[in-house]
Design a protein around this motif. Sequence first.
Motif, short mmCIF file in Angstrom:
data_model
loop_
_atom_site.label_atom_id
_atom_site.label_comp_id
_atom_site.label_asym_id
_atom_site.label_seq_id
_atom_site.Cartn_x
_atom_site.Cartn_y
_atom_site.Cartn_z
N PRO B 51 16.58 11.39 7.07
CA PRO B 51 16.94 12.37 6.03
C PRO B 51 17.21 13.77 6.58
O PRO B 51 17.89 14.56 5.93
CB PRO B 51 15.70 12.40 5.13
CG PRO B 51 15.00 11.11 5.38
CD PRO B 51 15.26 10.76 6.81
N ALA B 52 16.68 14.07 7.75
CA ALA B 52 16.86 15.43 8.27
C ALA B 52 18.06 15.54 9.20
O ALA B 52 18.44 16.65 9.59
CB ALA B 52 15.60 15.86 9.00
N ALA B 53 18.64 14.41 9.56
CA ALA B 53 19.74 14.42 10.52
C ALA B 53 20.92 15.30 10.08
O ALA B 53 21.46 16.04 10.90
CB ALA B 53 20.20 13.00 10.79
N PRO B 54 21.32 15.23 8.82
CA PRO B 54 22.49 16.02 8.42
C PRO B 54 22.34 17.51 8.68
O PRO B 54 23.35 18.21 8.83
CB PRO B 54 22.60 15.74 6.92
CG PRO B 54 21.97 14.41 6.73
CD PRO B 54 20.86 14.35 7.73
N TYR B 55 21.13 18.00 8.76
CA TYR B 55 20.94 19.43 8.92
C TYR B 55 21.40 19.95 10.27
O TYR B 55 21.45 21.16 10.50
CB TYR B 55 19.48 19.80 8.67
CG TYR B 55 19.11 19.75 7.21
CD1 TYR B 55 19.31 20.86 6.40
CD2 TYR B 55 18.63 18.59 6.63
CE1 TYR B 55 19.00 20.83 5.06
CE2 TYR B 55 18.32 18.54 5.29
CZ TYR B 55 18.51 19.66 4.50
OH TYR B 55 18.23 19.60 3.17
N HIS B 56 21.69 19.06 11.18
CA HIS B 56 22.23 19.50 12.45
C HIS B 56 23.76 19.62 12.42
O HIS B 56 24.37 20.06 13.38
CB HIS B 56 21.82 18.53 13.57
CG HIS B 56 20.35 18.55 13.84
ND1 HIS B 56 19.77 19.39 14.76
CD2 HIS B 56 19.34 17.86 13.27
CE1 HIS B 56 18.45 19.20 14.76
NE2 HIS B 56 18.17 18.28 13.88
N HIS B 57 24.34 19.24 11.30
CA HIS B 57 25.80 19.31 11.17
C HIS B 57 26.23 20.15 9.97
O HIS B 57 27.36 20.62 9.92
CB HIS B 57 26.38 17.91 11.06
CG HIS B 57 26.08 17.06 12.26
ND1 HIS B 57 26.90 17.03 13.37
CD2 HIS B 57 25.04 16.24 12.53
CE1 HIS B 57 26.37 16.21 14.27
NE2 HIS B 57 25.25 15.73 13.79
N PHE B 58 25.30 20.30 9.02
CA PHE B 58 25.59 21.14 7.87
C PHE B 58 24.37 21.98 7.57
O PHE B 58 23.26 21.46 7.46
CB PHE B 58 25.94 20.27 6.65
CG PHE B 58 27.08 19.34 6.88
CD1 PHE B 58 28.40 19.80 6.80
CD2 PHE B 58 26.86 18.01 7.20
CE1 PHE B 58 29.45 18.93 7.02
CE2 PHE B 58 27.92 17.14 7.42
CZ PHE B 58 29.22 17.60 7.33
N LYS B 59 24.58 23.27 7.47
CA LYS B 59 23.45 24.17 7.24
C LYS B 59 22.73 23.82 5.95
O LYS B 59 21.51 23.93 5.84
CB LYS B 59 23.97 25.61 7.17
CG LYS B 59 22.88 26.67 6.98
CD LYS B 59 23.43 28.08 7.13
CE LYS B 59 24.31 28.51 5.97
NZ LYS B 59 23.69 28.60 4.65
N ASP B 60 23.48 23.39 4.98
CA ASP B 60 23.05 23.28 3.61
C ASP B 60 23.58 22.03 2.96
O ASP B 60 24.46 21.39 3.52
CB ASP B 60 23.66 24.44 2.84
CG ASP B 60 22.63 25.45 2.43
OD1 ASP B 60 23.04 26.53 2.05
OD2 ASP B 60 21.44 25.13 2.50
#
Lengths: 212, 212
Positions: B51-60
């Motif tokens: 669930p936290a992976a996207p935060y390395h590609h999108f700030k928000d």
Amino acid sequence: MKLTCPITGPKPYHHGDLRRALLDAASRVLEREGPTALSLRAVAREAGVSPAAPYHHFKDKSELMLAISEEGFDQLYDFMRQSSDPDGPPMERVAAIGVAYVEFAKAHPSIYRVMYDCSRDLEALPDKAHKAEDGAYSLLKKAMIDLGVVSSDQEVDLELACIAAWCAAHGLAEMVGFRQFDSLKAKMGGEKAFLAGVLSHLGTFGQARNRG
Amino acid sequence: MKLTCPITGPKPYHHGDLRRALLDAASRVLEREGPTALSLRAVAREAGVSPAAPYHHFKDKSELMLAISEEGFDQLYDFMRQSSDPDGPPMERVAAIGVAYVEFAKAHPSIYRVMYDCSRDLEALPDKAHKAEDGAYSLLKKAMIDLGVVSSDQEVDLELACIAAWCAAHGLAEMVGFRQFDSLKAKMGGEKAFLAGVLSHLGTFGQARNRG
DNA sequence: AGCTCATCTTGACAATGCTTAGATCGAACC
DNA sequence: GGTTCGATCTAAGCATTGTCAAGATGAGCT
């Protein structure tokens, strides 16, 4: 469900009229923190009741929003009526209605948002959801009829012109909500002039159809 | 950030191109479950990452939505271009552009929703958010210029007419998304005829301004 | 008084956005 | 080639949300 509450009466039932209080609380939350902050819990908090209390007055969050929406459309209707002189020239009336529509959306952006967001979410109960805007819509329709350029027996043409006008006003209201159009406003000397400029095109609906 | 992934290559980095995979996953989620189900966690789930992976590609979350929005506007632009013959009569071109706009919104309601919802949420970065639709908008503008009825030196008038047309199309797209207009469609013999009927009023923008 | 039932509270569950701390592994440097 | 570095991903957790089930409360009728 008796509500003996003269000014802030003896709290006849558990609360008196929690439904009303919740709607007012919701209005305050919307005005203060915007539509994204509108949660059932925030509304309950604002009204000073437990998070589960609203469920005895609204089945859903979306039912709360629908109730807000209905009151919003009532306000919109009132504002449109006040803004357009029913005895004035139809052309100006149509424009005034359009301007009032957009100005309402600008003045109460959060409520306006809820009005249309809940229409979208509530595909299940379209009747209840869309009945709310009938008053406002019929006001526009009357003005378009008085314009007289659309042959009144061609009901379809009339309806199309009304829908086009309504859509244009709605679209402009949405755009103005998140686009600035600053340079254009400056060139035209103010926001009102800008709105009138765009909406003046509305008054031409139907007219131009009589082209060669 | 090298991406050695010929067909479904040896996963060069940890994933290869998770950003791309997330956008595709988001697209699938949108198509399958609608815009309300679009959560960062659901997208991550669909892509098979934590669930936290996207935060390395999108700030928000809103940055994810903005990326989706950008691709959506590109698709919209392509579709509008394909739907309007650049050598055809300008009047038909304007109408075709409008119809294409609304049809796109009907065909991809979830993406269309994201496109405008994120414009609204991202008041902080208007430039980045609004640049996405410039291509599509300029297409309309060119057609309106070719219409020729708006005096081309009056830049303001042209802009107003374009905005009015765009707003009308946008408003219709929104309305069609959650209103039926069934009886009207039936009377006109189909949805396409209905859309064209409403949008035919768009082509009259500017024309009627030359009224006496 | 006692019963009833709508109203409200408590407590809980699953889901979400987001953060922090740590694991992993390609790549650049010696 | 081995080591370090830094980007990428995971694990775990926090606060918040919508919603529900079970219990407390108290108004109004008999």
